[in-house]
Design a protein around this motif. Structure first.
Motif, PDB file in Angstrom:
ATOM      1  N   LEU A   1      56.455  32.279  33.398  1.00 30.55           N
ATOM      2  CA  LEU A   1      55.221  33.035  33.507  1.00 30.55           C
ATOM      3  C   LEU A   1      54.760  33.024  34.960  1.00 30.55           C
ATOM      4  O   LEU A   1      54.667  31.970  35.584  1.00 30.55           O
ATOM      5  CB  LEU A   1      54.141  32.410  32.614  1.00 30.55           C
ATOM      6  N   GLY A   2      54.502  34.224  35.495  1.00 27.86           N
ATOM      7  CA  GLY A   2      53.938  34.352  36.831  1.00 27.86           C
ATOM      8  C   GLY A   2      52.717  35.245  36.763  1.00 27.86           C
ATOM      9  O   GLY A   2      52.667  36.165  35.933  1.00 27.86           O
ATOM     10  N   TYR A   3      51.731  34.989  37.617  1.00 28.23           N
ATOM     11  CA  TYR A   3      50.504  35.781  37.592  1.00 28.23           C
ATOM     12  C   TYR A   3      49.754  35.667  38.906  1.00 28.23           C
ATOM     13  O   TYR A   3      49.933  34.716  39.669  1.00 28.23           O
ATOM     14  CB  TYR A   3      49.588  35.335  36.437  1.00 28.23           C
ATOM     15  N   TRP A   4      48.939  36.656  39.162  1.00 30.96           N
ATOM     16  CA  TRP A   4      47.959  36.625  40.246  1.00 30.96           C
ATOM     17  C   TRP A   4      46.887  37.662  39.921  1.00 30.96           C
ATOM     18  O   TRP A   4      47.105  38.579  39.137  1.00 30.96           O
ATOM     19  CB  TRP A   4      48.592  36.878  41.627  1.00 30.96           C
ATOM     20  N   ILE A   5      45.734  37.496  40.552  1.00 37.97           N
ATOM     21  CA  ILE A   5      44.647  38.456  40.369  1.00 37.97           C
ATOM     22  C   ILE A   5      43.841  38.527  41.649  1.00 37.97           C
ATOM     23  O   ILE A   5      43.763  37.551  42.407  1.00 37.97           O
ATOM     24  CB  ILE A   5      43.765  38.081  39.149  1.00 37.97           C
ATOM     25  N   GLY A   6      43.259  39.695  41.914  1.00 36.75           N
ATOM     26  CA  GLY A   6      42.452  39.883  43.115  1.00 36.75           C
ATOM     27  C   GLY A   6      41.247  38.953  43.144  1.00 36.75           C
ATOM     28  O   GLY A   6      40.653  38.635  42.105  1.00 36.75           O
ATOM     29  N   VAL A   7      40.892  38.517  44.344  1.00 37.14           N
ATOM     30  CA  VAL A   7      39.815  37.542  44.545  1.00 37.14           C
ATOM     31  C   VAL A   7      38.501  37.926  43.844  1.00 37.14           C
ATOM     32  O   VAL A   7      37.858  37.061  43.244  1.00 37.14           O
ATOM     33  CB  VAL A   7      39.582  37.284  46.055  1.00 37.14           C
ATOM     34  N   PRO A   8      38.068  39.207  43.849  1.00 34.85           N
ATOM     35  CA  PRO A   8      36.801  39.515  43.175  1.00 34.85           C
ATOM     36  C   PRO A   8      36.809  39.190  41.676  1.00 34.85           C
ATOM     37  O   PRO A   8      35.748  39.123  41.048  1.00 34.85           O
ATOM     38  CB  PRO A   8      36.626  41.022  43.384  1.00 34.85           C
ATOM     39  N   TYR A   9      37.987  38.961  41.103  1.00 37.85           N
ATOM     40  CA  TYR A   9      38.102  38.723  39.665  1.00 37.85           C
ATOM     41  C   TYR A   9      38.448  37.274  39.326  1.00 37.85           C
ATOM     42  O   TYR A   9      38.665  36.943  38.169  1.00 37.85           O
ATOM     43  CB  TYR A   9      39.120  39.699  39.062  1.00 37.85           C
ATOM     44  N   TRP A  10      38.478  36.409  40.348  1.00 36.16           N
ATOM     45  CA  TRP A  10      38.724  34.989  40.100  1.00 36.16           C
ATOM     46  C   TRP A  10      37.576  34.419  39.264  1.00 36.16           C
ATOM     47  O   TRP A  10      36.423  34.805  39.415  1.00 36.16           O
ATOM     48  CB  TRP A  10      38.815  34.223  41.416  1.00 36.16           C
ATOM     49  N   GLY A  11      37.901  33.508  38.387  1.00 36.61           N
ATOM     50  CA  GLY A  11      36.885  32.794  37.618  1.00 36.61           C
ATOM     51  C   GLY A  11      36.295  33.582  36.455  1.00 36.61           C
ATOM     52  O   GLY A  11      35.323  33.146  35.850  1.00 36.61           O
TER      53      GLY A  11
END
Length: 181
Positions: free
Chosen positions: A93-103
């Motif tokens: 499993l790999g993932y990332w998300i843009g900073v405005p959507y962290w948390g």
């Protein structure tokens, strides 16, 4: 490729027309380097990455239902596209998300659906996941999803950035997932 859906998200294949949105989030130096890839340098660079990397099987754009915009990526990688040795019926499993959507719980939500897809639809026996030391956000995601710590790999090569890092490796077996579900 399959399109998956959660309460707030659509997980769908990346499209070349997503390049502008991808660049908006992937150019941020807080995003790529913690996952061992360099920030994107242009919309064209993002388009190339869509074609060369994000077009891999079982790799999905994380799209907000509310806006229709891709804000991250999640995938089940196999073989050489993964970073740990694995059996034929396992993925990473790999993932990332843009900073405005962290948390905001979006990556755990997307990952839960992808894990379900992996075990129920693809018949996987297990899923690996890793994060580099110091990336506590990624470690917390894995813990929320039920992954168990297995080992730390010292001096893991980070070819796209040069050098090495220590990588924390965790695993979720099908039986454990069934018990948690």
């Amino acid at each position: 490729m399959t399109v998956l859906e959660t309460e707030r998200l659509i997980l769908r294949p990346w499209e070349e027309s997503d390049a502008e949105a991808l660049y908006r989030y992937a150019k941020d130096p807080a995003v790529g380097p913690i996952a061992a890839w360099p920030p994107h340098t242009s919309v064209e660079n993002s388009r190339e990455i869509i074609c060369d990397v994000l077009s891999a099987p079982e790799t999905y754009a994380v799209v907000l239902k509310e806006t229709g915009e891709p804000v991250g990526s999640v995938g089940l990688h196999q073989g050489e596209s993964g970073s740990v040795p694995m059996e034929d019926d396992e993925r990473e499993l790999g993932y990332w998300i843009g900073v405005p959507y962290w948390g905001k719980g979006l990556i755990p939500e997307a990952s839960r659906e992808l894990i379900r897809h992996g075990f129920e639809d693809l018949g996987l026996s297990g899923i690996w996941c890793g994060n580099f030391e110091g990336n506590m956000n990624s470690q917390r995601v894995q813990e929320k999803l039920g992954f168990a710590y297995v080992r730390t790999e010292s001096d893991f090569p980070c070819e796209l950035l040069g050098g090495t890092r220590n990588m924390r490796v965790s695993y979720l077996g099908r039986d454990s997932w069934i018990e948690e579900s």
